[in-house]
Motif scaffolding. Structure first.
Motif, PDB file in Angstrom:
ATOM      1  N   GLY A   1      -1.686   4.574  -4.532  1.00 33.52           N
ATOM      2  CA  GLY A   1      -2.751   4.141  -3.642  1.00 33.52           C
ATOM      3  C   GLY A   1      -3.187   2.740  -3.999  1.00 33.52           C
ATOM      4  O   GLY A   1      -2.479   2.007  -4.688  1.00 33.52           O
TER       5      GLY A   1
ATOM      6  N   LYS B   1       0.840  -1.194   0.000  1.00 32.54           N
ATOM      7  CA  LYS B   1       0.000   0.000   0.000  1.00 32.54           C
ATOM      8  C   LYS B   1       0.875   1.243   0.000  1.00 32.54           C
ATOM      9  O   LYS B   1       1.965   1.247   0.568  1.00 32.54           O
ATOM     10  CB  LYS B   1      -0.929  -0.005   1.210  1.00 32.54           C
ATOM     11  N   GLY B   2       0.403   2.271  -0.678  1.00 33.39           N
ATOM     12  CA  GLY B   2       1.205   3.477  -0.797  1.00 33.39           C
ATOM     13  C   GLY B   2       2.233   3.321  -1.906  1.00 33.39           C
ATOM     14  O   GLY B   2       2.002   2.638  -2.905  1.00 33.39           O
TER      15      GLY B   2
ATOM     16  N   GLN C   1      -1.546   9.943  -7.461  1.00 35.97           N
ATOM     17  CA  GLN C   1      -0.852   9.509  -6.255  1.00 35.97           C
ATOM     18  C   GLN C   1      -0.873   7.985  -6.177  1.00 35.97           C
ATOM     19  O   GLN C   1      -1.726   7.329  -6.765  1.00 35.97           O
ATOM     20  CB  GLN C   1      -1.522  10.085  -5.004  1.00 35.97           C
TER      21      GLN C   1
END
Length: 350
Positions: free
Chosen positions: A156, A130-131, A154
């Motif tokens: 995600g 994640k991220g 971004q």
């Protein structure tokens, strides 16, 4: 899960020595059989066998995935990646480009299945990323086209944890060979890595738009593996351009057979023995021959009757098949079809 499929490719997980082959093939039927011989040992393979039983299930799925893809990629060739156990065993005892492909696609299959299980949350040992994916930190990704022009995005979602899948594939498939440096082992480890790189080097970015009324003011993106069919296509192309190598003088490396050939890269498939022509049955080489195989009289490729039948000729026959015909839509909501018989000409190699 069909044992014969697993049997064909799990030959890769055992040392290729005369004494091992003489001991029988029971060990190749399932990764758990490999573990029975290593559970009390040391090293990462023994730890996986003792403590990571969920991982073994994904390894089995990965081996089956590789075997299925191998059969698909070679379905129209003289050697069709048969799951016939005795034949595959002979293939894997040699060091041809076919052996190289099987090694590569199996290592890729194991990495792919483990990574997919991480993303699905079915393994306790891992999860999705994640991220910002660790493998992409500091690197600008190539984003897919946006339906609405926007520069805002971004990281995600849930990226495929390919690092974990690649790591576990290496630990299970390579660890038994790390202390050996003979040419067969060097080539095997190289082709294992080439299979895994077909996944790693072809990861993609997927994105989802966010915004009012489809305005796509922001995109959330994540890292995704290629489909396994794409991996198979890549490795088939590597098979076509496989490089023949010889042992170097130091015994720890390999060199191209000819100085005029470009040294193979990490993603290339390599081999050291020429392949048989696979035209006729041969117990020593594992060739089953092509007699009785169906060929394509209109093709100019590997499945043409000239190529597949090795210029022996072919027999032609008419077969009767059934298909749905004269379909009608009946309100509401059903489609009714009749069964029709159609004749089709087929050609089989003599």
């Amino acid at each position: 899960m069909r044992p014969v499929v697993i049997a064909s490719c799990l030959l890769l997980l055992a040392p290729i020595t005369d004494s091992w082959w003489a001991s029988g093939s029971a060990v190749i039927l399932d990764p758990r059989m490999v573990c029975k011989k290593n559970r009390r040992g040391r090293g990462r393979l023994a730890q996986i066998c003792r403590n990571e039983t969920g991982l073994l299930k994904e390894i089995s799925r990965g081996v089956t995935l590789g075997a299925t893809e191998c059969a698909h990629q070679f379905r129209h060739r003289r050697w069709n990646c048969t799951t016939q156990r005795r034949s595959m065993r002979k293939i894997l005892m040699r060091d041809t480009r076919e052996t190289g492909f099987v090694n590569a696609i199996t290592a890729a299959g194991v990495a792919f299945a483990i990574t997919r299980a991480c993303t699905a949350g079915s393994l306790l040992e891992c999860s999705c990323e994640k991220g910002i994916p660790k493998s992409r930190r500091g690197r600008q990704p190539i984003l897919p086209p946006s339906p609405v022009p926007t520069d805002r995005w971004q990281w995600g979602g849930c990226s495929d944890n390919v690092r974990f899948g690649l790591k576990k594939s290496r630990e299970f498939m390579d660890s038994r060979y790390r202390k050996r440096s003979d040419i067969k082992t060097l080539i095997k480890l190289h082709n294992h890595n080439a299979g895994r790189l077909a996944i790693k080097n072809n990861m993609k970015v997927e994105c989802k738009c966010h915004g009012v009324s489809g305005s796509c003011t922001l995109r959330t993106c994540w890292w995704r593996m290629p489909t396994f069919r794409e991996v198979g296509d890549i490795l088939r192309d590597r098979f076509e351009g496989a490089a023949k190598v010889i042992a170097s003088n130091d015994g720890d490396n390999f060199l191209p057979e000819s100085t005029s050939i470009k040294p193979p890269g990490k993603k290339d498939i390599i081999y050291s023995e020429e392949s048989p022509d696979f035209c006729n049955p041969n117990i020593k080489t594992g060739s089953l021959g092509t007699q009785g195989r169906q060929c394509n009289i209109t093709s100019a490729g590997t499945d043409s009757c000239d190529q597949l039948c090795c210029r022996r000729g072919y027999a032609q026959a008419t077969v009767k098949e059934t298909e749905n015909c004269k379909c009608e839509f009946k309100w509401c909501c059903e489609v009714l079809c009749k069964t029709c018989y159609v004749k089709r000409e087929i050609q089989t190699c003599k």
